[in-house]
Design a protein around this motif. Structure first.
Motif, PDB file in Angstrom:
ATOM      1  N   UNK A 123      30.130  41.417  46.921  1.00 57.51           N
ATOM      2  CA  UNK A 123      30.475  41.761  45.542  1.00 57.51           C
ATOM      3  C   UNK A 123      31.972  41.765  45.272  1.00 57.51           C
ATOM      4  N   UNK A 124      32.814  41.870  46.289  1.00 57.14           N
ATOM      5  CA  UNK A 124      34.261  42.008  46.099  1.00 57.14           C
ATOM      6  C   UNK A 124      35.035  40.963  46.885  1.00 57.14           C
ATOM      7  N   UNK A 125      36.175  40.554  46.324  1.00 58.65           N
ATOM      8  CA  UNK A 125      37.103  39.640  46.995  1.00 58.65           C
ATOM      9  C   UNK A 125      38.472  39.846  46.366  1.00 58.65           C
ATOM     10  N   UNK A 126      39.503  39.331  47.042  1.00 55.24           N
ATOM     11  CA  UNK A 126      40.803  39.318  46.388  1.00 55.24           C
ATOM     12  C   UNK A 126      41.460  37.972  46.592  1.00 55.24           C
ATOM     13  N   UNK A 127      42.294  37.621  45.621  1.00 52.19           N
ATOM     14  CA  UNK A 127      43.025  36.358  45.669  1.00 52.19           C
ATOM     15  C   UNK A 127      44.499  36.662  45.450  1.00 52.19           C
ATOM     16  N   UNK A 175      51.045  37.222  42.279  1.00 52.25           N
ATOM     17  CA  UNK A 175      49.953  37.968  41.682  1.00 52.25           C
ATOM     18  C   UNK A 175      48.901  38.362  42.706  1.00 52.25           C
ATOM     19  N   UNK A 176      48.166  39.400  42.345  1.00 53.59           N
ATOM     20  CA  UNK A 176      47.025  39.834  43.141  1.00 53.59           C
ATOM     21  C   UNK A 176      45.860  40.070  42.192  1.00 53.59           C
ATOM     22  N   UNK A 177      44.782  39.338  42.403  1.00 52.84           N
ATOM     23  CA  UNK A 177      43.557  39.497  41.635  1.00 52.84           C
ATOM     24  C   UNK A 177      42.509  40.149  42.521  1.00 52.84           C
ATOM     25  N   UNK A 178      41.888  41.204  42.051  1.00 52.13           N
ATOM     26  CA  UNK A 178      40.707  41.768  42.700  1.00 52.13           C
ATOM     27  C   UNK A 178      39.519  41.237  41.909  1.00 52.13           C
ATOM     28  N   UNK A 179      38.622  40.538  42.594  1.00 50.23           N
ATOM     29  CA  UNK A 179      37.497  39.875  41.948  1.00 50.23           C
ATOM     30  C   UNK A 179      36.205  40.647  42.228  1.00 50.23           C
ATOM     31  N   UNK A 180      35.300  40.645  41.239  1.00 49.09           N
ATOM     32  CA  UNK A 180      34.020  41.336  41.349  1.00 49.09           C
ATOM     33  C   UNK A 180      32.912  40.355  40.965  1.00 49.09           C
ATOM     34  N   UNK A 181      31.879  40.271  41.808  1.00 50.67           N
ATOM     35  CA  UNK A 181      30.745  39.399  41.489  1.00 50.67           C
ATOM     36  C   UNK A 181      29.808  40.170  40.571  1.00 50.67           C
ATOM     37  N   UNK A 182      29.669  39.690  39.333  1.00 45.82           N
ATOM     38  CA  UNK A 182      28.922  40.407  38.296  1.00 45.82           C
ATOM     39  C   UNK A 182      28.109  39.411  37.479  1.00 45.82           C
ATOM     40  N   UNK A 183      26.844  39.689  37.300  1.00 48.14           N
ATOM     41  CA  UNK A 183      25.952  38.820  36.518  1.00 48.14           C
ATOM     42  C   UNK A 183      25.982  37.375  37.019  1.00 48.14           C
ATOM     43  N   UNK A 184      26.069  37.205  38.336  1.00 50.80           N
ATOM     44  CA  UNK A 184      26.021  35.872  38.927  1.00 50.80           C
ATOM     45  C   UNK A 184      27.319  35.091  38.890  1.00 50.80           C
ATOM     46  N   UNK A 210      40.328  36.159  50.004  1.00 52.96           N
ATOM     47  CA  UNK A 210      39.696  36.921  51.081  1.00 52.96           C
ATOM     48  C   UNK A 210      38.434  37.584  50.535  1.00 52.96           C
ATOM     49  N   UNK A 211      37.312  37.326  51.191  1.00 53.61           N
ATOM     50  CA  UNK A 211      36.051  37.943  50.799  1.00 53.61           C
ATOM     51  C   UNK A 211      35.955  39.324  51.447  1.00 53.61           C
ATOM     52  N   UNK A 212      35.511  40.297  50.658  1.00 49.71           N
ATOM     53  CA  UNK A 212      35.338  41.671  51.149  1.00 49.71           C
ATOM     54  C   UNK A 212      33.896  42.100  50.889  1.00 49.71           C
TER      55      UNK A 212
END
Length: 107
Positions: A55-59, A82-91, A50-52
């Motif tokens: 810069x942020x998403x979770x899987x 599992x739950x991953x919180x993802x961050x878009x960083x440095x491309x 899910x895109x938030x």
């Protein structure tokens, strides 16, 4: 958004590969600079991404693999959700937070 979810899958699959080879350097390379490791599992079954925003998403995933008990020199089967919180960083998409719990029945 489709390319972002594909990039997130790539990051999480690289993370699983790093866990399988027990490469700390490769594991840490998948985390954001302020990432928090909360730990295992190896082969991911993606339930949703899910895109938030940009810069942020979770899987949400399940994973099956081996848990290594280094001090005891043994492995055991692991099955986690599992739950991953993802961050878009440095491309790139990086793991910012990771939480899991076992799906194995308690004896």
């Amino acid at each position: 958004m489709a390319s972002a979810t594909a990039e997130i899958r790539t990051t999480l699959n690289a993370y699983g590969a790093a866990l399988r080879t027990r490469s700390l350097e490769d594991v840490l390379a998948q985390y954001a600079s302020d990432g928090v490791f909360m730990p295992p599992g190896v082969e991911f079954d993606f339930k949703e991404i899910v895109m938030a925003g940009e810069q942020w998403a979770f899987a949400r995933t399940t994973a099956h693999g081996k848990k290594a008990w280094i001090e005891e020199s043994r492995d055991e089967d692991a099955l986690n959700q599992e739950l991953f919180v993802m961050k878009h960083e440095d491309g790139k998409w990086k793991i910012a937070r990771y939480a899991f719990n076992s799906m194995k029945p308690r004896l």
